[in-house]
Every structure is written in C-alpha cells, then in structure tokens.
Enzyme design. Sequence first.
Site, PDB file in Angstrom:
ATOM      1  N   GLY A  76      -7.435  -9.962   5.498  1.00 29.00           N
ATOM      2  CA  GLY A  76      -5.986 -10.106   5.443  1.00 29.00           C
ATOM      3  C   GLY A  76      -5.297  -9.687   6.729  1.00 29.00           C
ATOM      4  O   GLY A  76      -5.936  -9.417   7.755  1.00 29.00           O
ATOM      5  N   MET A 134      -3.636  -6.923   7.558  1.00 28.55           N
ATOM      6  CA  MET A 134      -3.915  -5.584   8.067  1.00 28.55           C
ATOM      7  C   MET A 134      -5.273  -5.518   8.756  1.00 28.55           C
ATOM      8  O   MET A 134      -5.425  -4.891   9.813  1.00 28.55           O
ATOM      9  CB  MET A 134      -3.839  -4.568   6.927  1.00 28.55           C
ATOM     10  CG  MET A 134      -4.115  -3.128   7.384  1.00 28.55           C
ATOM     11  SD  MET A 134      -2.985  -2.545   8.666  1.00 28.55           S
ATOM     12  CE  MET A 134      -1.524  -2.217   7.673  1.00 28.55           C
ATOM     13  N   SER A 180       9.707   2.972   6.128  1.00 24.54           N
ATOM     14  CA  SER A 180       8.261   2.784   6.234  1.00 24.54           C
ATOM     15  C   SER A 180       7.560   4.049   6.702  1.00 24.54           C
ATOM     16  O   SER A 180       8.168   4.920   7.337  1.00 24.54           O
ATOM     17  CB  SER A 180       7.941   1.649   7.208  1.00 24.54           C
ATOM     18  OG  SER A 180       8.438   0.416   6.742  1.00 24.54           O
ATOM     19  N   GLU A 221       8.025  -0.528  11.572  1.00 22.76           N
ATOM     20  CA  GLU A 221       6.912  -1.489  11.505  1.00 22.76           C
ATOM     21  C   GLU A 221       7.402  -2.806  10.906  1.00 22.76           C
ATOM     22  O   GLU A 221       8.235  -2.821   9.994  1.00 22.76           O
ATOM     23  CB  GLU A 221       5.737  -0.909  10.716  1.00 22.76           C
ATOM     24  CG  GLU A 221       6.044  -0.530   9.270  1.00 22.76           C
ATOM     25  CD  GLU A 221       5.776  -1.661   8.311  1.00 22.76           C
ATOM     26  OE1 GLU A 221       5.214  -2.689   8.737  1.00 22.76           O
ATOM     27  OE2 GLU A 221       6.151  -1.527   7.144  1.00 22.76           O
ATOM     28  N   CYS A 271       0.817  -1.208   0.000  1.00 22.91           N
ATOM     29  CA  CYS A 271       0.000   0.000   0.000  1.00 22.91           C
ATOM     30  C   CYS A 271       0.854   1.262   0.000  1.00 22.91           C
ATOM     31  O   CYS A 271       0.391   2.332  -0.395  1.00 22.91           O
ATOM     32  CB  CYS A 271      -0.947   0.009   1.197  1.00 22.91           C
ATOM     33  SG  CYS A 271      -0.110  -0.032   2.801  1.00 22.91           S
TER      34      CYS A 271
END
Length: 429
Positions: free
Chosen positions: A201, A203, A119, A124, A57
């Site tokens: 998923g 996330m 990130s 993360e 993303c």
Amino acid sequence: MQLLAVGLNHTTAPVSLREKVAFPADRLGHAVAAARAWFGRVGTVPANDEAAILSTCNRTELYAASQLSGGVNTAIDLTGHFLADYHKLPYGELRPYLYALPQDNAVRHAFRVASGLDSMVLGEPQILGQMKDAVRQAEAAGGLGTYLHQMFQRTFAVAKEVRSTTDIGAHSVSMAAAAVRLSQRIFDKISEQHVLFIGAGEMIELCATHFAAQNPKSLTIANRTLERGEALASRFNGRAICLAELPDQLSKFDIVVSCTASSLPIIGLGLVERAVKARRHKPMFMVDLAVPRDIEEEVSRLDDVFLYTVDDLGAAVQTGIESRQAAVAQAEAIIETRVQSFMHWMDSRTIVPVIQHLHESSEAMRTAELERARRLLAKGEDIDAVLEALSKGLTAKFLHGPQQALNNAQGDERARLAALLPQLFRTKR
C-alpha cells in the site's frame, strides 16, 4: 440538525484499543449503513440520517448529521454505543477514550484533521487522501446528505488552502523517515542489511522509497497478491514474494516493515522465535505500522528483536515542532474563519422550510388570482379592469396574513410585529 464527530485517536487511546475499533477498508460501506440504521432505532427516519466513517492507523471517527429529539447529548451517547456495539466491546471500556464533538466543534475537527493539524506527524499529507477515500465510500453507501456533503466539500477546500498558503507541511518528518532513523540505531549501515516490506500500500511504498535511498543489500516486497508486489518491487530493483513464503524467508531479513489491512496478526511470536534462532540471535529490527497490528505484541519481549509500533514512531517524529508554530497559528486562523462561514450556512438552512412554505403559499395565491382573471377575460371583460382586479386581489391576499396577525396581537408582541412588518415588505425605489 445535529452535527457530530465521535471517535478516538493516537492522543486519546493506545494502539491496543485503536486496533479493536478499526474498520477494514472493505467494510466501511457496510459500517456506514449500519450506523444510519442504528440512529434510526431511536425514532428518526433513517433516510434523513447521514454518516461517514474515517478509519486509519491513528484514528477511528464517525461523522454524523441526525435529527435526534434528545439533542446533542443523546447523539453523542448513541454514536459511542454504536462503535462499541459494532466492534463487540463493552461501552464502559471504550467511553473513557472517546472524544465527542458537536456542531461547530465537529466541523472544526474535520477541518483540522484534513489539514494535518491533528496528525501524529504534524502537517502530513496522507490523511487528506484517506479522508477523501472515506467520503467516497460513505457517498457510495448512501451515507452523505446535504449537511455532510457540504461539510466535507468545505473540509477539502480548507485543507487545500492551509497547505497552499502556510508552511504547515514544509518541515514534516514522516513515519518512513523515522523508521530509517530508528533502524540506524541498531545497524550502523543499512547498506549492509536485507530489508523486507510486508504489504504494497501507500505507506509501504513511502517506506520503501526512504529505505531504498540508503542502498540496502537487498529489498523485498511480500504481498498477498504477487503481481502487485512485483510491480512495487520493480521500482526499487527489488524482488517480490508471496505472504505464504514468510515462514521460510523471514530469517533472511534484518529489517522488517509491515503495514497490511489484515484484521489479524500475520507474524506471530512462534514464527519470529524460529527466525531469530535461525539467525543465530543476530538482531532483527521490526516496524509494525498497521492498525490492527500485523505483528503480535509478544514479539517485543524477545531479546534480539527491536519492535516498534506506529505509536513508537509517533514519539520519534515530534521534533522541530517549535519551528512550525507560526504556520500552525496561521492555519488555525484560516480554519476558524471557515468554520464560522460553514455554521452561518447551517443556520441559514433552518429557514429553508419557511421559505419553501412562503413560495408555495404565494404560488397558490398567484395561481388562484390568475385563473380568476382568465375567466373574466374569457367572458369579454375589459382588460384594464381585469388587470386592476388581479393586482388588487393579489395585494389583498398577500397582506391578509400580516394584517390579521397584527390585529390579533397585543402589547409587546404587537409592537414587535409593527416594527418588523415594514422591514418584511420593504421595496426598492
């Protein structure tokens, strides 16, 4: 061999462009094969070209290793044109947002990405798993060769070292936590709200974990595959519905978090308008973590809808960075050392053909002299005499090339050879 990383990310391009160049997970293998074929069009042998694509993303990046005759600039231009051509975008529209990193900068970038230093959420851990998935798909598609395979293996080792020896991820504020905080600006108590998650998923699982900790009035998972949605919903005492039920169900939810792999929006303006009307204009908080986006951009214009994209949440998590600067500096030092080690390995690869040629030539000399010795022994020649001839023959053949080069050289070249040859033929005493 040219190593290259070309792409765009959350720091160089808005989500509106990132979604246009995102690669669906089920198309990564095809894209890797297409990239190798694209490099092959300019005269290299496709079998020698290597490629891997990372698409999340927050970023789309193509890592390549190719023997392009035009050098680094040609490789950069060619890779950028591939991304534009594959996604049917004008190159001029894409180029201002691309970064192109050759050789050691490409290696350094891969190390930083895997370690969480590049990130949106500093430190993360998700990106490491995403990169491993990308590498597995590239390998399955035949995209990895000697150079990228070695680079990515070292990338994963560096990421493990950084995460185990520094505090880079100790104070990380996740997107999920940021979504909870932002929703609390709209609703005083999440415990009084109905929450919908679209997708099943990693996330969504992370977001559901954070929201479930706030004890919402209800928690629902909407997924294309009902069984997978039910499996995730059961972990949070929630329920699951099919995506096809969204038109009838959307108005029931106060908080909506979506993150699917759909290439097109699954929630349009009209659908949300009808939901808001049915809710009698009660506020609705929506978070779209998908790239490409799941929720049409026009939804943000509705007065009673508070829509946040992945970029909006990124701005919300840039807190506490000062406390992590020491960890960042430590991580950067580790990465720099490992980059230099990898580049030294790459440099050593350039002499491999020379070493192979030396071995082949030496083997040919050895075989010829050994065969000659065997013939002499078969004739009944004295063993000591044959061994003496064998040793002298090998020595003469090994020295013939260097002696000839020294005799033919003149001036400075002869002086350099005279200084170099004793080092090449130095033996241990």
